[in-house]
Design an enzyme around this catalytic site. Structure first.
Site, mmCIF file in Angstrom:
data_model
loop_
_atom_site.group_PDB
_atom_site.id
_atom_site.type_symbol
_atom_site.label_atom_id
_atom_site.label_comp_id
_atom_site.label_asym_id
_atom_site.label_seq_id
_atom_site.Cartn_x
_atom_site.Cartn_y
_atom_site.Cartn_z
ATOM 1 N N GLU A 174 0.954 -1.269 -0.033
ATOM 2 C CA GLU A 174 -0.018 -0.145 0.056
ATOM 3 C C GLU A 174 0.975 1.222 0.093
ATOM 4 O O GLU A 174 0.303 2.211 0.314
ATOM 5 C CB GLU A 174 -1.134 -0.006 1.081
ATOM 6 C CG GLU A 174 -1.819 -1.284 1.333
ATOM 7 C CD GLU A 174 -3.095 -1.041 0.412
ATOM 8 O OE1 GLU A 174 -3.792 0.294 0.404
ATOM 9 O OE2 GLU A 174 -3.488 -2.140 -0.441
ATOM 10 N N HIS A 250 -4.362 1.804 7.388
ATOM 11 C CA HIS A 250 -3.121 2.137 7.036
ATOM 12 C C HIS A 250 -2.371 2.693 8.423
ATOM 13 O O HIS A 250 -3.047 3.287 9.121
ATOM 14 C CB HIS A 250 -2.895 3.419 5.952
ATOM 15 C CG HIS A 250 -3.426 2.911 4.746
ATOM 16 N ND1 HIS A 250 -3.950 3.501 3.883
ATOM 17 C CD2 HIS A 250 -3.098 1.440 3.920
ATOM 18 C CE1 HIS A 250 -4.555 2.742 2.588
ATOM 19 N NE2 HIS A 250 -3.756 1.582 2.579
ATOM 20 N N CYS A 371 -2.872 11.354 3.790
ATOM 21 C CA CYS A 371 -3.314 10.478 2.431
ATOM 22 C C CYS A 371 -3.081 11.156 1.262
ATOM 23 O O CYS A 371 -2.595 10.424 0.344
ATOM 24 C CB CYS A 371 -4.707 10.103 2.573
ATOM 25 S SG CYS A 371 -5.310 8.984 3.842
#
Length: 447
Positions: A174, A250, A371
């Site tokens: 990721e 995350h 993000c």
């Protein structure tokens, strides 16, 4: 030689909508099918980029991807011209069309993992695009991500681009959302901290039970090898599986780093004391202290951290040497979080200032300030080799705002995704954007 951290923020794409595609991301699920405002979303992101550039930060822009993704719709059996393909997808599988129209590439913390030249044995900056194979709508991003990164970081003397890891669960990756780099000056050697949620080849280790762990240790180790990192300055840490099950999909939802500082929740990591002892020892080997700022559960719960994205913040070193934490408006609206932040900047830690930004359109889809950005540490020579057209300044800010005004809608619902005008509007916008940013032909429709 002087070093810089350059934040490359993702520009929100014209098809930004609320589809609830990200199981394990509670904000994404909660806001499913709400009306979105792509124009506002893009402008909120641009305002943050410009504000940080005005603070003296180096700030870049990463272009959105082509959506709807017609090539994948064709692979899945829809035929005819492009407009017919989209119309068929809406008729037979609107959920699939929604998935392939997602503006998720805006969250560039998932675009790639980046290792600076000071840490790599060949003294070049290494990029590996993330395969994002845990979610179908994100698994199609790596190819365009690589094209965009190669158009920005072209010079092979300074930059190396690796293919995404194999698209299998064993190598679930990721990107930078599960990667922290600790150290001093950005041009000097640091300690890279890879955070993973599970280890496939050792099933005896604990893992989450409710939500998936998206990053594997096997993927993190492969990236460390590709980037030619020294084991003596690399750490692998498992995220606490209990917080994954509370919506921490995350690591950048529960921890964030900058230089010597790791700002994190009390429950962020498994075997935290042991992990921090290794980090402290490896930081000492490069002549740096390790500063842990731990937020206790009795001040901010994990649920409040997830709801406000306290840790999905940016910690930035200002030109005066102090550090500013950049948080979303939701952190100010929560009494416990705001109280902690204001106490923290009086504690004598390196973080001594707070900046708040309204990123509501992104937040409702589950993405905060961290993000939206990919951090790239560069020395002066490498910075001069970056495509200058993507670096934020007054002119680019004005040009991109005018571009958004010209091409973006101010409301979008799921049923609008089949509108043939939206497909053509989006392509016209992206074609123009590649000229503004000097990217060349990076999209399938341009080839």
């Amino acid at each position: 030689m002087k070093g810089y951290e350059v934040n490359f923020d993702g520009l929100v794409g014209p098809t930004h909508h609320y589809a609830g595609l990200s199981f394990g991301n509670e904000a994404s699920t909660k806001n499913r099918n709400n009306l979105s405002n792509p124009k506002l979303a893009a402008k909120q992101g641009l305002l943050k980029m410009k504000a940080l550039a005005d603070m003296g930060m180096k700030q870049g822009v990463l272009a959105p991807h082509e959506r709807p993704h017609v090539p994948m719709l064709r692979r899945l059996g829809f035929t005819g011209d492009d407009i017919s393909v989209v119309a068929q997808a809406m008729r037979y599988s609107p959920e699939l069309l929604s998935s392939l129209s997602s503006a998720s590439p805006m969250w560039t913390a998932n675009a790639a993992t980046v290792s600076p030249s000071a840490d790599s044995q060949d003294e070049r900056v290494h990029f590996t695009a993330a395969n994002l194979n845990n979610k179908f709508h994100r698994s199609i991003e790596a190819e365009t991500t690589s094209q965009v990164l190669q158009a920005i970081f072209k010079n092979e003397r300074h930059f190396v681009h690796h293919e995404a890891l194999p698209q299998v669960a064993l190598f679930g990756d990721e990107g930078a959302a599960n990667h922290n780099r600790l150290g001093g000056d950005y041009a000097k050697r640091g300690v890279q901290v890879f955070v993973y949620g599970q280890q496939h080849l050792n099933n005896g280790l604990p893992g989450p039970k409710r939500y998936p762990a998206r990053q594997t240790r096997e993927a993190s180790e492969a990236i460390a090898r590709l980037h030619r990192l020294d084991e003596a300055h690399t750490v692998f840490v498992q995220q606490n599986p209990d917080v994954i099950d509370q919506g921490v999909f995350h690591n950048d939802v529960i921890a964030v780093s900058n230089q010597q500082v790791l700002f994190h929740h009390q429950h962020a990591f498994l075997n935290q004391d042991q992990a921090f002892a290794e980090i402290r020892q490896k930081m000492a080997s490069i002549g740096e202290d390790f500063i842990s700022i731990e937020v206790p559960e009795n001040r901010v719960t994990v649920d409040d951290a997830v709801a406000t994205y306290l840790f999905n913040s940016q910690i930035l070193t200002r030109p005066d040497g102090g550090m500013t934490i950049v948080v979303p408006e939701e952190s100010r609206q929560n009494a416990a979080v705001w109280s902690y932040l204001n106490d923290m900047i009086q504690m004598g830690t390196p973080i001594d200032a707070i900046q708040v930004y309204d990123l509501r359109e992104s937040m409702r889809n589950g993405g905060g300030p961290a993000c939206l950005r990919l951090r790239v540490a560069l020395n002066e020579t490498e910075l001069n080799a970056v495509n200058p057209k993507v670096l934020m300044n007054d002119q680019l800010f004005m040009t991109l705002n005018q571009w958004v005004d010209k091409h973006y809608r101010d409301r979008l619902a799921q049923e609008d995704l089949a509108d043939p005008h939206l497909l053509m509007e989006s392509r016209m916008a992206l074609d123009e954007l590649t000229k503004i940013l000097g990217l060349g032909s990076v999209y399938p429709f341009q080839k």
